[in-house]
Design a protein around this motif. Structure first.
Motif, PDB file in Angstrom:
ATOM      1  N   PHE A 135      -3.123   4.086  -2.787  1.00 17.04           N
ATOM      2  CA  PHE A 135      -4.155   3.821  -3.804  1.00 17.04           C
ATOM      3  C   PHE A 135      -5.491   3.535  -3.212  1.00 17.04           C
ATOM      4  O   PHE A 135      -6.589   4.039  -3.582  1.00 17.04           O
ATOM      5  CB  PHE A 135      -3.988   3.257  -5.131  1.00 17.04           C
ATOM      6  N   ASP A 136      -5.563   2.733  -2.301  1.00 15.67           N
ATOM      7  CA  ASP A 136      -6.746   2.003  -1.618  1.00 15.67           C
ATOM      8  C   ASP A 136      -7.518   3.162  -1.141  1.00 15.67           C
ATOM      9  O   ASP A 136      -8.626   3.135  -1.075  1.00 15.67           O
ATOM     10  CB  ASP A 136      -6.272   1.078  -0.611  1.00 15.67           C
ATOM     11  N   ASP A 137      -6.859   4.098  -0.238  1.00 17.89           N
ATOM     12  CA  ASP A 137      -7.373   5.240   0.328  1.00 17.89           C
ATOM     13  C   ASP A 137      -8.137   6.071  -0.494  1.00 17.89           C
ATOM     14  O   ASP A 137      -9.264   6.347  -0.312  1.00 17.89           O
ATOM     15  CB  ASP A 137      -6.325   6.136   0.962  1.00 17.89           C
ATOM     16  N   VAL A 138      -7.444   6.430  -1.561  1.00 14.55           N
ATOM     17  CA  VAL A 138      -7.841   7.354  -2.845  1.00 14.55           C
ATOM     18  C   VAL A 138      -9.322   6.494  -3.330  1.00 14.55           C
ATOM     19  O   VAL A 138     -10.363   7.248  -3.391  1.00 14.55           O
ATOM     20  CB  VAL A 138      -7.112   7.357  -3.813  1.00 14.55           C
ATOM     21  N   ALA A 146      -8.534  10.905   1.666  1.00 15.68           N
ATOM     22  CA  ALA A 146      -7.429   9.675   1.848  1.00 15.68           C
ATOM     23  C   ALA A 146      -6.506   9.712   2.758  1.00 15.68           C
ATOM     24  O   ALA A 146      -6.156   8.858   3.291  1.00 15.68           O
ATOM     25  CB  ALA A 146      -6.819   9.788   0.307  1.00 15.68           C
ATOM     26  N   LYS A 147      -5.902  11.040   3.123  1.00 18.88           N
ATOM     27  CA  LYS A 147      -4.904  11.063   4.161  1.00 18.88           C
ATOM     28  C   LYS A 147      -5.828  10.700   5.447  1.00 18.88           C
ATOM     29  O   LYS A 147      -5.284   9.867   6.269  1.00 18.88           O
ATOM     30  CB  LYS A 147      -4.596  12.427   4.357  1.00 18.88           C
ATOM     31  N   GLN A 186       0.736  -1.076  -0.081  1.00 19.12           N
ATOM     32  CA  GLN A 186       0.005  -0.280  -0.066  1.00 19.12           C
ATOM     33  C   GLN A 186       0.757   1.287  -0.149  1.00 19.12           C
ATOM     34  O   GLN A 186       0.833   2.335   0.754  1.00 19.12           O
ATOM     35  CB  GLN A 186      -0.817  -0.042   1.377  1.00 19.12           C
ATOM     36  N   GLU A 187       1.755   1.207  -0.936  1.00 23.65           N
ATOM     37  CA  GLU A 187       2.594   2.710  -1.214  1.00 23.65           C
ATOM     38  C   GLU A 187       3.323   2.941   0.040  1.00 23.65           C
ATOM     39  O   GLU A 187       4.081   4.015   0.119  1.00 23.65           O
ATOM     40  CB  GLU A 187       1.825   3.841  -1.645  1.00 23.65           C
ATOM     41  N   ARG A 188       3.615   1.717   0.976  1.00 24.07           N
ATOM     42  CA  ARG A 188       4.387   2.320   2.116  1.00 24.07           C
ATOM     43  C   ARG A 188       6.022   2.442   1.806  1.00 24.07           C
ATOM     44  O   ARG A 188       6.746   3.516   2.122  1.00 24.07           O
ATOM     45  CB  ARG A 188       4.492   1.082   3.102  1.00 24.07           C
ATOM     46  N   ILE A 189       6.576   1.757   1.043  1.00 28.17           N
ATOM     47  CA  ILE A 189       7.823   1.651   0.297  1.00 28.17           C
ATOM     48  C   ILE A 189       8.152   2.846  -0.301  1.00 28.17           C
ATOM     49  O   ILE A 189       9.187   3.600  -0.211  1.00 28.17           O
ATOM     50  CB  ILE A 189       8.575   0.316  -0.109  1.00 28.17           C
TER      51      ILE A 189
END
Lengths: 629, 333
Positions: B289-292, B275-276, A105-108
């Motif tokens: 992307f999942d948050d968006v 999303a934040k 989930q875009e962590r890295i």
């Protein structure tokens, strides 16, 4: 605070870099395994296409197809490996990819951008994010997620393609033999081309040739070389090109030889004139008729004359002047400079000007010496040209043998065991080359009469199995011209032509069942085939190739044997002890002329040589010059 | 990194408060987790939400519960056709002072609260609806040339009934755009409905307890706005918004066919802010992307203006948004 955060970010960045590189290596390994079968598929498909094409037309041999396939497959493999392992990507891109692959989930990628300070956040939030990302990253077992997965379906496809290719290669391919023949033919022609180039270089660097001779020869050689460079060149064309070059060389050699001979004759005449007019001045120790001493004798005479000028009386001077004048006349055509010097010396002697005479004699000596040196150079040039001609002839013979072997292979494929046996007989005959057995079943239908030591062709003894005309039940005639003339005895020579390997000996000619096959052998046959029946003279070598090459089909001329066992000519030979001709020439001629016409009509004679054959028989027609009877 | 503002709340406190609020609301509101989450996101972000649903689904109850849980000053405005702007924002009234003189005094309207429930907002006239514009955007009201600041935090949570269209006035685009989310309140499931019946048909009526204060919500919002978002995620949001415009080449087919006008930049802001907050609520410290995708329907559905064809065919904007998400590439590499 800022410095601490910088250090922290740097440490985290290095940690992420290590783990990203580790993942990336594993990813590349996985990609390599995944793409392995796909990378070889294009090569295999390429090989299959080649194999299919090679079955539809002569293209490649199975071994070449295998080589091309292996190279294409390896090339595909290398391209794949290079792309997989050497394609560098920024670590940010790598981080984004592994975010996706590992569900991070875009962590890295966020952490990497934070450590690179591409994006910003509160310090404590940044630390939380980096810690959270690191915790998740550490829990990832890359080898577990990125398994080296073998796609058996794709490997099955590869196996199927290999099997298809193997079947295509294993199944007999009629075009393969044709390709082999073409390759061998091309290699032979290439070798001949190389040889021709060397000859061209020799000719270009030969100082004894005049510029016109050199230019003419080079044009011919270059034309022949260009012909040999042509694609889809047939053996006949290659042989014809070589024959042209060989003929040009021979002609040049002959021209030079004629010059040398005429020069020698002129010297001989001059010496005779000197000897007749001034025998007293002749060096008694020198025999002017001894071969190469001719020029030297001439010079010796001039030398003696110059040394003894003072001691000559008036009569002797007059004799010497006459002798010099005669010699000058003899040499006028061949060496005008020398003739002029001699004439000047003669005039000076007649005028009593001894100094002038001595000077002119010295000049004449120099001219004679130069002429002698020139003659030596010309001799060397002749030898060089003859050697080159011989070399080209050998190349031509190689090409001829190539074509005959190909035709022999075609015959093997199309004829039965009986024909095979006949060919074996021919090979046995080849092995017996030089034994000169008149009883051998002549597979050799045409031989070129040897000319003694001056003959350039060397018998290589490989033609015995290549003849197509068989004279069953009879003894083969070893010389075509003797067949025409009906001569029974063959000439023997110390050297024989290539085609004469089997026949140049003491063998006896056939008794009326001799076969003549001018178009049946690929060896040079005499064009000027000694129609006068004297068995002597210069022969121009003309190649009468058999029709060879793909698509020509086999052609075999088999003459009907005379099984009647009835002699053609009966009679009491005691009444004709000298062996005069009893059969009219016109009758003999018509038989051979008809045979030649049939050969022409049935396309046995190559197109380029038909005129030669027609001209030859036209020259033999009764009433055309010497009838030869 | 930006310099941190005065720290009033940390990550752990954020998580604890968020969970507490959701749990407390869950004590009263049965189900509707996504609705609660969406409304909570709007509150934490300091934005406004429009709740749409048929009557009786607990919209008003949800907002009231939130106000109780957050200990916010709550006011409810029931929008009716005859509601006047002054009924919302207040008015100057003439009154007599102790010394006998007469003077105008501003009488604050119900908008002077932390949490304003604009119930059935589409029943008021556009003029009255527009009275909220300044309050929602500037968080001030102006009466008789005097501007009055509203209390902080200030949230407007409006509801509207999608069925009863007679006598309603659809919200103008400018008004709609000021709502961060438009939340659909769906019908509860059978199990949820049973639970609702159990809770509401007995003598004991559940009530929410205070678990947070308004200032804490402001701090939570400030923290959420600092949540890092990777550049390629921001780019994805931008591409998503651009793709909502039918004239753009990257717009999917449904957008080109049914949308008259796409989202404004406020939509992109709503997406990223939502999303934040969603990321922090999920216990993550970066936006994914999942948050968006999670907040995209609520953030965009009221920002896509359908054309006649879309309206005639009854196209659901959520379908268009789903198509958008599916068609716009994330471009990780």
């Amino acid at each position: 605070m800022a410095s601490v955060s910088q250090v922290l970010l740097k440490q985290r960045r290095e940690a992420f870099q290590v783990i990203l590189n580790k993942w990336d290596r594993r990813y590349r390994q996985q990609q390599a395994v995944q793409w392995l079968p796909r990378s070889v598929v294009p090569g295999l498909v390429f090989g299959i296409v080649l194999a299919v094409m090679s079955r539809t037309r002569p293209l490649l041999l199975p071994s070449e197809i295998i080589m091309a396939t292996v190279i294409a497959a390896i090339a595909g493999l290398l391209v794949m490996l290079l792309a997989v392992f050497l394609w560098r990507r920024p670590l940010l891109v790598v981080a984004r990819r592994f975010d996706d692959l590992f569900g991070l989930q875009e962590r890295i990628s966020t952490a990497w951008e934070l450590t690179e300070q591409r994006i910003h956040a509160r310090f404590n939030l940044t630390i939380h994010q980096l810690d959270d990302s690191w915790d998740h990253a550490r829990r990832i077992d890359a080898s577990e997620v990125l398994r080296l997965h073998f796609n058996w379906k794709e490997w099955g496809l590869v196996a199927a393609l290999i099997a298809i290719l193997a079947v295509l290669l294993i199944l007999p391919n009629a075009n393969a033999e044709s390709i082999l023949r073409d390759n061998q033919q091309r290699a032979t022609i290439d070798a001949a081309e190389d040889n021709l180039r060397e000859v061209t270089e020799d000719v270009a660097s030969d100082p004894s040739l005049t510029s016109e001779q050199r230019e003419e020869l080079l044009q011919t050689l270059e034309r022949s070389t260009e012909t040999l460079q042509e694609e889809d060149l047939s053996i006949e064309e290659a042989f014809a090109a070589l024959a042209d070059a060989e003929a040009a060389l021979d002609a040049s050699a002959q021209d030079i030889q004629d010059q040398v001979n005429s020069q020698a004759s002129a010297f001989e005449l001059a010496e005779e004139a000197l000897q007749q007019e001034a025998p007293d001045l002749q060096n008694s120790q020198q025999n002017p008729n001894e071969g190469n001493a001719q020029g030297q004798a001439f010079q010796q005479f001039l030398n003696n004359l110059a040394e003894n000028l003072d001691s000559l009386n008036q009569q002797q001077r007059q004799q010497a002047a006459n002798a010099l004048q005669n010699a000058a006349q003899a040499l006028q055509n061949t060496n005008p400079e020398l003739a002029e010097a001699l004439q000047n010396a003669a005039d000076a002697l007649q005028n009593g000007d001894l100094d002038q005479a001595a000077e002119s004699l010295e000049e004449a000596q120099n001219q004679a010496q130069q002429a002698q040196q020139q003659a030596q150079q010309q001799q060397q040039s002749i030898q060089s040209l003859q050697q080159n001609s011989q070399s080209i002839q050998q190349s031509a013979n190689s090409i001829s043998q190539q074509g005959q072997q190909q035709q022999g292979q075609q015959q093997q494929g199309q004829q039965g065991q009986q024909q095979q046996g006949q060919q074996q007989q021919g090979q046995q005959g080849q092995q017996q080359q030089g034994q000169q057995q008149g009883q051998q079943q002549g597979q050799q239908s045409i031989t070129v009469p040897g000319e003694g030591e001056g003959q350039l062709q060397q018998g290589d003894g490989q033609q015995g199995n290549q003849a197509l005309i068989q004279a069953d039940g009879g003894q083969s005639q070893n010389q075509a011209n003797s067949a025409i003339q009906g001569q029974q005895n063959q000439q023997s020579g110390s050297a024989s032509s290539p085609a004469a390997g089997l026949g140049a000996g003491d063998g006896t000619g056939g008794d009326g069942t001799d076969a003549l096959g001018p178009a049946a052998d690929n060896q040079p046959v005499p064009q000027n085939n000694n129609p006068d029946g004297q068995g002597e003279g210069q022969f121009e070598q003309v190649f009468a190739p058999r029709r060879v090459g793909p698509g020509q089909g086999e052609t075999q001329i088999i003459l009907e044997p005379d099984t009647s066992d009835v002699p053609v000519v009966e009679g009491d030979f005691s009444e004709n002890p000298e062996g005069n001709v009893t059969v009219p020439y016109s009758e003999v001629f018509s038989d051979y002329s008809d045979a030649a016409n049939r050969a022409l009509d049935q396309d046995y004679i190559p197109l380029g040589l038909r005129d030669v054959v027609r001209d030859y028989f036209s020259s033999l027609e009764p009433g055309q010059g010497d009838d030869g009877q | 990194m930006t310099d941190a503002p005065p720290q009033t709340i940390d990550i752990e406190e954020f998580s604890r408060l968020a969970k507490a609020i959701e749990a407390e609301v869950g004590q009263v509101i049965v189900g509707q987790h996504e609705v609660v989450r969406s409304v909570l996101i709007c509150i934490i972000a300091g934005r406004h939400a429009l709740l749409e649903g048929v009557p009786g689904l607990g919209k008003t109850m949800l907002i009231r519960t939130l106000s109780e849980a957050l200990d916010l000053k709550f006011s409810r405005i029931q929008f009716t056709p005859d509601l006047m702007p002054s009924d919302i924002i207040g008015t100057d009234i003439l009154e007599e002072t102790e010394d006998g003189r007469r003077a105008f005094r501003f009488q604050e309207g119900p908008i002077f609260a932390n949490l304003v429930l604009a119930d059935e907002i589409n029943r008021a006239t556009p003029k009255t609806q527009s009275a909220l514009l300044e309050a929602m955007q500037e968080k001030t009201v102006t009466v008789a040339n005097r501007t009055y600041a509203l209390d902080s935090p200030f949230f407007v949570l409006a509801t509207q009934n999608p069925l009863e269209m007679e006598g309603t006035y659809p919200l103008p685009e400018a008004q709609l755009d000021r709502f961060m989310f438009k939340v659909h309140v769906g019908f509860p499931s059978t199990t949820e409905l049973v639970t609702i019946l159990e809770r509401t048909t007995g003598s004991d009526v559940a009530a929410a307890q205070k678990v947070a204060e308004g200032k804490q919500m402001v701090s939570m919002g400030a923290l959420a706005l600092d949540t890092p978002i990777a550049s390629h995620v921001s780019e994805y949001v931008a591409r998503l918004i651009i793709a909502t415009h039918p004239e753009n080449d990257t717009a999917p087919e449904k957008v080109k066919q049914f949308v008259r006008y796409g989202s404004s930049p406020r939509g992109a802001q709503a997406l990223i802010i939502g999303a934040k907050v969603n990321a922090l609520l999920e216990g993550r410290f970066n936006v994914s992307f999942d948050d968006v995708e999670a907040v995209a329907p609520a953030a965009l559905r009221h920002r896509l203006l359908l054309n006649f064809e879309g309206l005639a065919e009854g196209v659901n904007p959520d379908d268009i948004i789903a198509d958008l998400i599916a068609s716009v590439p994330k471009q990780r590499e």
